[in-house]
Design a protein around this motif. Sequence first.
Motif, PDB file in Angstrom:
ATOM      1  N   ILE A 128      51.635  32.323  36.838  1.00  0.00           N
ATOM      2  CA  ILE A 128      51.112  33.200  35.792  1.00  0.00           C
ATOM      3  C   ILE A 128      52.228  33.755  34.914  1.00  0.00           C
ATOM      4  O   ILE A 128      52.182  33.658  33.697  1.00  0.00           O
ATOM      5  CB  ILE A 128      50.314  34.357  36.424  1.00  0.00           C
ATOM      6  N   GLN A 129      53.249  34.307  35.537  1.00  0.00           N
ATOM      7  CA  GLN A 129      54.269  35.022  34.788  1.00  0.00           C
ATOM      8  C   GLN A 129      55.238  34.103  34.071  1.00  0.00           C
ATOM      9  O   GLN A 129      55.771  34.441  33.031  1.00  0.00           O
ATOM     10  CB  GLN A 129      55.030  35.962  35.740  1.00  0.00           C
ATOM     11  N   HIS A 146      54.685  24.363  30.617  1.00  0.00           N
ATOM     12  CA  HIS A 146      55.750  24.838  31.507  1.00  0.00           C
ATOM     13  C   HIS A 146      56.379  23.690  32.304  1.00  0.00           C
ATOM     14  O   HIS A 146      57.537  23.760  32.708  1.00  0.00           O
ATOM     15  CB  HIS A 146      55.181  25.927  32.426  1.00  0.00           C
ATOM     16  N   GLY A 184      46.822  29.963  36.772  1.00  0.00           N
ATOM     17  CA  GLY A 184      47.731  29.706  35.657  1.00  0.00           C
ATOM     18  C   GLY A 184      46.987  29.298  34.400  1.00  0.00           C
ATOM     19  O   GLY A 184      47.251  29.807  33.312  1.00  0.00           O
ATOM     20  N   GLN A 241      54.460  31.454  32.539  1.00  0.00           N
ATOM     21  CA  GLN A 241      53.814  31.095  31.295  1.00  0.00           C
ATOM     22  C   GLN A 241      53.921  32.213  30.257  1.00  0.00           C
ATOM     23  O   GLN A 241      54.029  31.970  29.069  1.00  0.00           O
ATOM     24  CB  GLN A 241      52.342  30.774  31.546  1.00  0.00           C
ATOM     25  N   GLN A 242      53.908  33.443  30.731  1.00  0.00           N
ATOM     26  CA  GLN A 242      54.060  34.576  29.809  1.00  0.00           C
ATOM     27  C   GLN A 242      55.454  34.573  29.198  1.00  0.00           C
ATOM     28  O   GLN A 242      55.628  34.827  28.010  1.00  0.00           O
ATOM     29  CB  GLN A 242      53.821  35.894  30.565  1.00  0.00           C
ATOM     30  N   HIS A 253      49.124  41.370  36.999  1.00  0.00           N
ATOM     31  CA  HIS A 253      47.954  40.564  37.348  1.00  0.00           C
ATOM     32  C   HIS A 253      47.523  40.795  38.788  1.00  0.00           C
ATOM     33  O   HIS A 253      46.826  39.955  39.373  1.00  0.00           O
ATOM     34  CB  HIS A 253      48.244  39.071  37.130  1.00  0.00           C
ATOM     35  N   LYS A 256      49.193  25.875  27.214  1.00  0.00           N
ATOM     36  CA  LYS A 256      50.394  26.655  27.521  1.00  0.00           C
ATOM     37  C   LYS A 256      50.815  26.473  28.972  1.00  0.00           C
ATOM     38  O   LYS A 256      52.008  26.464  29.290  1.00  0.00           O
ATOM     39  CB  LYS A 256      50.145  28.133  27.230  1.00  0.00           C
ATOM     40  N   TYR A 257      49.832  26.339  29.848  1.00  0.00           N
ATOM     41  CA  TYR A 257      50.172  26.165  31.257  1.00  0.00           C
ATOM     42  C   TYR A 257      50.881  24.832  31.493  1.00  0.00           C
ATOM     43  O   TYR A 257      51.893  24.777  32.196  1.00  0.00           O
ATOM     44  CB  TYR A 257      48.919  26.246  32.120  1.00  0.00           C
ATOM     45  N   THR A 296      44.765  32.210  33.006  1.00  0.00           N
ATOM     46  CA  THR A 296      45.521  33.278  32.364  1.00  0.00           C
ATOM     47  C   THR A 296      46.124  32.846  31.031  1.00  0.00           C
ATOM     48  O   THR A 296      46.070  33.585  30.043  1.00  0.00           O
ATOM     49  CB  THR A 296      46.650  33.760  33.287  1.00  0.00           C
ATOM     50  N   GLN A 297      46.677  31.635  30.987  1.00  0.00           N
ATOM     51  CA  GLN A 297      47.433  31.218  29.814  1.00  0.00           C
ATOM     52  C   GLN A 297      46.756  30.145  28.965  1.00  0.00           C
ATOM     53  O   GLN A 297      47.187  29.895  27.852  1.00  0.00           O
ATOM     54  CB  GLN A 297      48.811  30.696  30.252  1.00  0.00           C
ATOM     55  N   SER A 319      55.568  31.919  26.551  1.00  0.00           N
ATOM     56  CA  SER A 319      54.816  32.275  25.340  1.00  0.00           C
ATOM     57  C   SER A 319      55.553  33.314  24.503  1.00  0.00           C
ATOM     58  O   SER A 319      55.322  33.424  23.290  1.00  0.00           O
ATOM     59  CB  SER A 319      53.434  32.806  25.720  1.00  0.00           C
TER      60      SER A 319
END
Length: 221
Positions: A212-213, A132, A120, A215-216, A68, A128-129, A123-124, A219
Amino acid sequence: MENGYSFAVGSLIISLSVITTWGIMLVLTLTAWLSTRRLTLFPGAIQTVVESIVAAIDEAILAVAPEHGRQIMPFIASLWIFLTIANLVSLIPGLHSPTRDLSVTSALAVLVFFSVHWFGIKTQGLKKYLHHYLTPSPILLPFHIISEFTRTLALAIRLFGNMMSLEMAAMLILLVAGFLAPIPILMLHIIEALVQAYIFGMLALIYLAGAIQSQQLNSQE
């Protein structure tokens, strides 16, 4: 914080820190425009310097957030460059660094705070954000919320305290030693100003990458 102010518009006080900040933004805007309006495949000295700065910042960002980097590059690069100039502007006689003002560093910290959540969510997605904050257990929700505010407060106070103490130390040394040691003081100021700009920008980058990451990773689980 400033002991006085330059002028007031009604009940709105325009402090010296605000004026200096506006001046820095104006200079950076004009510099960016002038240095990029005639880009060529065979760059001259100015374009080479600009490209080197952008490449160095881009490399630092990609090392922390490789997937990102392009997305957060404009914000982090602008923050880094602004902080560097703001921290060094006190080297100009008659000017003081706006980052020695707690209101300025607080505004920058709040900007980072909202940017973390913005990137955040962008991106997600909102659901989803927010999830977390409930992982690995909903019991940790209060601690997650507290950490968001405490790290924002720490960002503001760290930069303010370091820049204020740096200027005070320089003035005290000059009062004691006069101008017998201007070069060491100047070098100390430059190094410390660059270090503080780097630390603030790097922490902002880490917070953004984490928002950002993380959340990835959630997921993918």
